[in-house]
Design an enzyme around this catalytic site. Structure first.
Site, PDB file in Angstrom:
ATOM      1  N   GLY A  56       0.873  -1.176   0.000  1.00  0.00           N
ATOM      2  CA  GLY A  56       0.000   0.000   0.000  1.00  0.00           C
ATOM      3  C   GLY A  56       0.907   1.223   0.000  1.00  0.00           C
ATOM      4  N   GLN A 203      -5.790  -8.859  -2.395  1.00  0.00           N
ATOM      5  CA  GLN A 203      -5.819  -7.842  -1.330  1.00  0.00           C
ATOM      6  C   GLN A 203      -7.266  -7.508  -0.938  1.00  0.00           C
ATOM      7  OE1 GLN A 203      -3.922  -7.653  -4.066  1.00  0.00           O
ATOM      8  NE2 GLN A 203      -2.013  -6.551  -3.731  1.00  0.00           N
ATOM      9  N   ASP A 244      -1.496   4.526  -6.344  1.00  0.00           N
ATOM     10  CA  ASP A 244      -0.061   4.355  -6.050  1.00  0.00           C
ATOM     11  C   ASP A 244       0.751   5.506  -6.620  1.00  0.00           C
ATOM     12  OD1 ASP A 244      -1.339   1.539  -6.087  1.00  0.00           O
ATOM     13  OD2 ASP A 244       0.484   1.405  -4.890  1.00  0.00           O
ATOM     14  N   ASN A 254      -2.927   2.493 -10.302  1.00  0.00           N
ATOM     15  CA  ASN A 254      -3.414   1.784  -9.111  1.00  0.00           C
ATOM     16  C   ASN A 254      -3.434   0.287  -9.422  1.00  0.00           C
ATOM     17  OD1 ASN A 254      -4.448   1.918  -6.397  1.00  0.00           O
ATOM     18  ND2 ASN A 254      -6.446   1.338  -7.207  1.00  0.00           N
ATOM     19  N   LYS A 255      -3.840  -0.481  -8.436  1.00  0.00           N
ATOM     20  CA  LYS A 255      -3.798  -1.944  -8.537  1.00  0.00           C
ATOM     21  C   LYS A 255      -4.396  -2.439  -9.846  1.00  0.00           C
ATOM     22  CE  LYS A 255      -2.255  -4.242  -6.367  1.00  0.00           C
ATOM     23  NZ  LYS A 255      -0.878  -4.708  -6.693  1.00  0.00           N
TER      24      LYS A 255
HETATM   25  O1  MRU Z   1       0.614  -4.054  -4.529  1.00  0.00           O
HETATM   26  P1  MRU Z   1      -0.017  -3.260  -3.404  1.00  0.00           P
HETATM   27  O2  MRU Z   1      -0.914  -4.081  -2.551  1.00  0.00           O
HETATM   28  O3  MRU Z   1       1.018  -2.495  -2.632  1.00  0.00           O
HETATM   29  O4  MRU Z   1      -0.893  -2.193  -4.153  1.00  0.00           O
HETATM   30  C1  MRU Z   1      -1.693  -1.292  -3.423  1.00  0.00           C
HETATM   31  C2  MRU Z   1      -2.748  -0.694  -4.251  1.00  0.00           C
HETATM   32  O5  MRU Z   1      -2.677  -0.659  -5.452  1.00  0.00           O
HETATM   33  C3  MRU Z   1      -3.905  -0.118  -3.538  1.00  0.00           C
HETATM   34  O6  MRU Z   1      -5.045  -0.332  -4.270  1.00  0.00           O
HETATM   35  C4  MRU Z   1      -3.858   1.308  -3.269  1.00  0.00           C
HETATM   36  O7  MRU Z   1      -4.879   2.024  -3.726  1.00  0.00           O
HETATM   37  C5  MRU Z   1      -2.714   2.106  -3.139  1.00  0.00           C
HETATM   38  S1  MRU Z   1      -2.427   2.286  -1.440  1.00  0.00           S
HETATM   39  C6  MRU Z   1      -3.657   3.274  -0.731  1.00  0.00           C
END
Ligand code: MRU
Length: 353
Positions: A56, A203, A244, A254-255
């Protein structure tokens, strides 16, 4: 490293500085076990970031800063120059762990700046430790302010979809996207949440469903493949996700899967919001220059230890995708909500800073 299973506390604090050590929740063990790990070496923190013990964007930003605080304690330097050189080495090791979330570079840079402002070894040590602790406390305050700003966009009886985990577990506490949902509930709105499972490493089911159930939310879990179904059948009023990295044009990284959710929301006329602190904005890079982390194939060819694909199959496993600004209804920050055109509104948020 110590490892301790613990009873579930009422307020989850993902990462913390305690007795000159870093304590974090081992997120790879959730939801089956809530285990806290303790680190005394910045190399352990780097490994924790790399292996997703902590993940995160805001959480890894603060973890990077705490890694630097361990580095000052580990250093045997007797002069400022030697200590700065040790810190540069630690910064590089921590920086190499994950490429997409800009908060990591942001956290490391803040610490380097404060270290450079010190005059003696002892003063630098004190400055760095205090700054990292302050960054952790500020993260919670920022999330709460962001939550308040965003909560006004949500109505009583809304069902809100979220993707991945942008909750307390992705930050020091409270969360970004889930912080907005928390704030909506705190203002008396009755809101329900739909969490996507978020393959490949889940997640959404492992972390978001765990966190929201732990905090008493009405949450339903769906497979990623049910996003279209739930939207087409009027089961979702709004979407909010974290980020991110956001570049100055409003392109949001983002994810993986966020782009699909946003596209489907546009198709069904459902507002799609992003919640992220200013530390997630990268005002220097263009969208095309952002590095998308590619992760190992075994995350896709199996679930946990169970194999779900043939051994020799080729895999493409990007950890993040890019959602273009035309799919985004608003970007919620601690300084207010940016709306299209994003190049202007994002710039204004920084001018107000
Ligand atoms: O790979 P991760 O679990 O670190 O990725 C995190 C994300 O993409 C979350 O969705 C997120 O929005 C960013 S952290 C608030």
């Amino acid at each position: 490293m110590d490892e301790q299973p613990t009873k579930i506390p009422s307020l989850l604090r993902t990462v913390e500085w305690k007795d000159n050590k870093v304590v974090m929740i081992d997120q790879t063990k959730l939801p089956n076990e809530l285990v806290f790990v303790t680190y005394h070496d910045y190399n352990q923190v780097a490994d924790a970031i790399r292996t997703l013990v902590v993940r995160g964007a805001p959480a890894i930003g603060v973890s990077g800063a705490f890694g630097m605080a361990l580095a000052v304690l580990q250093s045997k330097a007797t002069t400022k120059d030697e200590l700065i050189s040790d810190l540069k080495k630690a910064k590089e090791i921590l920086f190499q762990t994950r490429p997409t979330a800009v908060n990591l570079a942001w956290g490391l840079e803040k610490i380097m700046n404060v270290a450079n402002s010190g005059n003696s070894v002892d003063q630098i040590k004190e400055l760095v430790i205090n700054k990292s602790k302050k960054m952790a406390d500020e993260d919670i305050q920022i999330n709460k302010t962001m939550g308040k700003n965003g909560s006004e966009l949500f109505d009583n009886n809304d069902t809100i979809m979220t993707h991945c985990n942008a909750g307390a577990l992705a930050t020091v506490a409270y969360g970004t996207a889930l912080g907005v949902i928390r704030a909506a509930k705190e203002t008396g709105k009755n809101v329900k949440v739909i969490a996507t499972e978020t393959r490949p490493i889940q997640q959404g089911s492992r972390l978001t469903a765990f966190e929201l159930k732990h905090d008493g939310f009405d949450v339903s879990l769906i497979p990623d493949t049910a996003v279209g179904y739930t939207m087409a059948n009027d089961l979702v009023n709004k979407v909010v996700v974290g980020a991110d990295r956001i570049v100055r044009t409003g392109h949001v990284f983002n994810k993986i899967g966020t782009y699909q959710v946003a596209t489907m929301a546009k198709q069904h006329g459902i507002p799609f919001y992003v919640a992220a602190p200013l530390s997630t904005f990268d005002m220097k890079s263009d969208a095309k220059d952002v590095i998308i982390e590619m992760r190992k194939g075994s995350e896709v060819t199996g679930i946990g230890d169970k194999k779900t694909a043939p051994d020799d199959v080729n895999v493409i496993n990007p950890a993040f995708d890019m959602t273009p600004p035309e799919l985004i209804s608003g970007i919620i920050t601690e300084k207010g909500v940016a709306t299209p055109p994003y190049d202007e509104s994002i710039q204004k948020l920084f001018e107000a800073n």
